[in-house]
Design an enzyme around this catalytic site. Structure first.
Site, PDB file in Angstrom:
ATOM      1  N   LYS A  66       0.809  -1.226   0.000  1.00 56.72           N
ATOM      2  CA  LYS A  66       0.000   0.000   0.000  1.00 56.72           C
ATOM      3  C   LYS A  66       0.845   1.281   0.000  1.00 56.72           C
ATOM      4  O   LYS A  66       0.435   2.290  -0.568  1.00 56.72           O
ATOM      5  CB  LYS A  66      -0.963   0.004   1.196  1.00 56.72           C
ATOM      6  CG  LYS A  66      -2.136  -0.955   1.024  1.00 56.72           C
ATOM      7  CD  LYS A  66      -3.140  -0.795   2.151  1.00 56.72           C
ATOM      8  CE  LYS A  66      -4.307  -1.739   1.974  1.00 56.72           C
ATOM      9  NZ  LYS A  66      -5.362  -1.539   2.976  1.00 56.72           N
ATOM     10  N   ASP A 102     -10.030   3.212   2.004  1.00 57.69           N
ATOM     11  CA  ASP A 102     -10.221   2.510   3.292  1.00 57.69           C
ATOM     12  C   ASP A 102     -10.951   3.391   4.310  1.00 57.69           C
ATOM     13  O   ASP A 102     -11.901   2.950   4.958  1.00 57.69           O
ATOM     14  CB  ASP A 102      -8.870   2.078   3.876  1.00 57.69           C
ATOM     15  CG  ASP A 102      -8.311   0.834   3.200  1.00 57.69           C
ATOM     16  OD1 ASP A 102      -9.109   0.024   2.698  1.00 57.69           O
ATOM     17  OD2 ASP A 102      -7.074   0.673   3.172  1.00 57.69           O
TER      18      ASP A 102
HETATM   19  P1  NAP Z   1      -0.589  -2.538  11.719  1.00 57.83           P
HETATM   20  O1  NAP Z   1      -0.262  -1.379  10.856  1.00 57.83           O
HETATM   21  O2  NAP Z   1       0.432  -3.609  11.911  1.00 57.83           O
HETATM   22  O3  NAP Z   1      -1.017  -1.944  13.175  1.00 57.83           O
HETATM   23  C1  NAP Z   1      -1.180  -2.785  14.266  1.00 57.83           C
HETATM   24  C2  NAP Z   1      -1.775  -2.041  15.476  1.00 57.83           C
HETATM   25  O4  NAP Z   1      -2.115  -3.033  16.455  1.00 57.83           O
HETATM   26  C3  NAP Z   1      -0.815  -1.073  16.180  1.00 57.83           C
HETATM   27  O5  NAP Z   1      -1.547  -0.012  16.730  1.00 57.83           O
HETATM   28  C4  NAP Z   1      -0.221  -1.962  17.292  1.00 57.83           C
HETATM   29  O6  NAP Z   1       0.224  -1.238  18.424  1.00 57.83           O
HETATM   30  C5  NAP Z   1      -1.443  -2.750  17.690  1.00 57.83           C
HETATM   31  N1  NAP Z   1      -1.105  -4.023  18.340  1.00 57.83           N
HETATM   32  C6  NAP Z   1      -0.593  -5.126  17.740  1.00 57.83           C
HETATM   33  N2  NAP Z   1      -0.439  -6.107  18.659  1.00 57.83           N
HETATM   34  C7  NAP Z   1      -0.848  -5.590  19.850  1.00 57.83           C
HETATM   35  C8  NAP Z   1      -0.923  -6.107  21.180  1.00 57.83           C
HETATM   36  N3  NAP Z   1      -0.557  -7.369  21.453  1.00 57.83           N
HETATM   37  N4  NAP Z   1      -1.396  -5.310  22.171  1.00 57.83           N
HETATM   38  C9  NAP Z   1      -1.790  -4.034  21.896  1.00 57.83           C
HETATM   39  N5  NAP Z   1      -1.726  -3.475  20.650  1.00 57.83           N
HETATM   40  C10 NAP Z   1      -1.262  -4.254  19.643  1.00 57.83           C
HETATM   41  O7  NAP Z   1      -1.912  -3.300  11.183  1.00 57.83           O
HETATM   42  P2  NAP Z   1      -3.065  -2.700  10.242  1.00 57.83           P
HETATM   43  O8  NAP Z   1      -2.672  -2.842   8.820  1.00 57.83           O
HETATM   44  O9  NAP Z   1      -3.464  -1.387  10.768  1.00 57.83           O
HETATM   45  O10 NAP Z   1      -4.237  -3.788  10.474  1.00 57.83           O
HETATM   46  C11 NAP Z   1      -4.860  -3.937  11.723  1.00 57.83           C
HETATM   47  C12 NAP Z   1      -6.079  -4.865  11.615  1.00 57.83           C
HETATM   48  O11 NAP Z   1      -7.066  -4.267  10.782  1.00 57.83           O
HETATM   49  C13 NAP Z   1      -5.800  -6.251  11.007  1.00 57.83           C
HETATM   50  O12 NAP Z   1      -6.498  -7.208  11.762  1.00 57.83           O
HETATM   51  C14 NAP Z   1      -6.399  -6.144   9.607  1.00 57.83           C
HETATM   52  O13 NAP Z   1      -6.844  -7.403   9.119  1.00 57.83           O
HETATM   53  C15 NAP Z   1      -7.576  -5.219   9.868  1.00 57.83           C
HETATM   54  N6  NAP Z   1      -8.028  -4.482   8.671  1.00 57.83           N
HETATM   55  C16 NAP Z   1      -9.338  -4.598   8.292  1.00 57.83           C
HETATM   56  C17 NAP Z   1      -9.783  -3.901   7.183  1.00 57.83           C
HETATM   57  C18 NAP Z   1     -11.224  -4.029   6.756  1.00 57.83           C
HETATM   58  O14 NAP Z   1     -11.545  -3.703   5.601  1.00 57.83           O
HETATM   59  N7  NAP Z   1     -12.118  -4.447   7.630  1.00 57.83           N
HETATM   60  C19 NAP Z   1      -8.906  -3.094   6.440  1.00 57.83           C
HETATM   61  C20 NAP Z   1      -7.569  -2.972   6.868  1.00 57.83           C
HETATM   62  C21 NAP Z   1      -7.140  -3.678   7.988  1.00 57.83           C
HETATM   63  P3  NAP Z   1       1.778  -0.747  18.537  1.00 57.83           P
HETATM   64  O15 NAP Z   1       1.866   0.539  17.767  1.00 57.83           O
HETATM   65  O16 NAP Z   1       1.964  -0.568  20.002  1.00 57.83           O
HETATM   66  O17 NAP Z   1       2.639  -1.836  17.969  1.00 57.83           O
END
Ligand code: NAP
Length: 276
Positions: A66, A102
């Site tokens: 992305k 998004d």
């Molecule tokens: P990302 O960029 O890797 O961000 C991960 C986030 O989760 C960060 O804020 C991280 O906090 C936090 N996190 C991870 N493990 C954690 C833990 N054990 N305890 C507390 N906080 C934790 O991921 P992303 O791309 O944003 O995606 C996140 C989720 O959204 C995924 O499940 C994805 O499948 C979903 N999603 C859904 C859609 C949809 O269309 N519905 C679209 C996009 C994404 P830190 O900063 O502290 O590491």
């Protein structure tokens, strides 16, 4: 001539977009095919040039491309540029232009519940890529407050500072958010916590949740996370991640074809795939 649309990702086998979007292409009798392409980070530029050379009509970009796609594009819209991520590319007379649907997809999914954000206090949980798209787009809606809580608070602060749109925001620790949770009308869970297989985990306790709140989780596997179960038990209205997924796809489809598709049909299609 049949048009080609695509999604580029790595991996890509799990993507629900091809079934969802091929169905609406044929429903609207558009002579086109939407194809998933597994493209490694090393091959992204070559794949991009190839798609441009064959005159692809448009494509989606998913993890991990992305942000990496941006330098290759012929143009990018302002919101996608500020978010620093593109999920939709449109062929505009041979120029490949990047957009991010998004954040708007997420917000469009809230329309049945919220017509204006001006009197709403919103809490975003998480400060990753999805949170960034939602936070930046939500800031344009000018909610009364738009706070972020994240395990790593500095990342929430950085996200707020990076946003080019004025917003009444503060960064909170997870503990602080738990304590003042009753202030919020909308709570948006954007981390992967609670996603399969760790389905019993939640990012924060909802003990102090306001019962009139709308609670969203962008995770859709499982359809109802423990977080949403807890919110429902408190009497809140809940929404799962299928809505964001469907609407980001619908907005991409509209950019490519000029038609805003039947989201009910798309939702049913996605639910069938998730339940299979
Ligand atoms: P990302 O960029 O890797 O961000 C991960 C986030 O989760 C960060 O804020 C991280 O906090 C936090 N996190 C991870 N493990 C954690 C833990 N054990 N305890 C507390 N906080 C934790 O991921 P992303 O791309 O944003 O995606 C996140 C989720 O959204 C995924 O499940 C994805 O499948 C979903 N999603 C859904 C859609 C949809 O269309 N519905 C679209 C996009 C994404 P830190 O900063 O502290 O590491």
């Amino acid at each position: 001539m049949k048009k080609l649309f695509a999604v580029l990702g790595y991996p890509i086998g799990h993507s629900m977009s091809p079934i969802m979007l091929n169905d609406v292409l044929s429903y609207y009798e558009i002579d086109a095919h939407y194809h998933p392409f597994k493209v490694s980070p090393e091959e992204l530029e070559t794949a991009f040039r190839g798609l441009k050379a064959i005159g692809i009509s448009g494509f989606n970009v998913t993890i991990p491309h992305k942000s990496a796609i941006i330098p290759f594009l012929d143009g990018i819209d302002d919101l996608a540029l500020s978010i620093g991520a593109v999920n939709t590319v449109v062929n505009d007379n041979g120029k490949l232009i990047g957009y991010n649907t998004d954040g708007y997809g997420f917000i469009k999914g809230l329309e049945p519940y919220i017509s204006s954000f001006s009197d709403k206090k919103v809490l975003v949980i998480g400060a990753g890529g999805a949170a960034r798209a939602i936070y930046f787009t939500m800031a344009k809606m000018k909610p009364l407050a738009l706070d972020i809580t994240n395990r790593t608070v500095i990342k929430a602060k950085e996200l707020i500072e990076a946003c080019p749109f004025e917003s009444n925001s503060k960064a909170l620790s997870l503990d602080e958010a738990e304590v003042q949770l009753n202030e919020y009308d909308v709570v948006i869970q954007t981390t992967m916590i609670g996603m399969y297989p760790n389905i019993s985990e939640t990012p924060i306790s909802l003990k102090n949740l306001n019962t009139h709140a709308l609670v969203c989780d962008i995770v859709y596997n499982p359809l109802e996370t423990q977080f949403l179960k807890d919110a429902r038990q408190k009497g809140a209205t809940v929404q799962n991640g299928v809505e964001m997924f469907v609407y980001q796809g619908a907005l991409a489809f509209e950019k490519w074809t000029g038609i805003f598709p039947d989201v009910k049909r798309m939702r049913e299609n996605v639910l069938r795939q998730l339940e299979a």
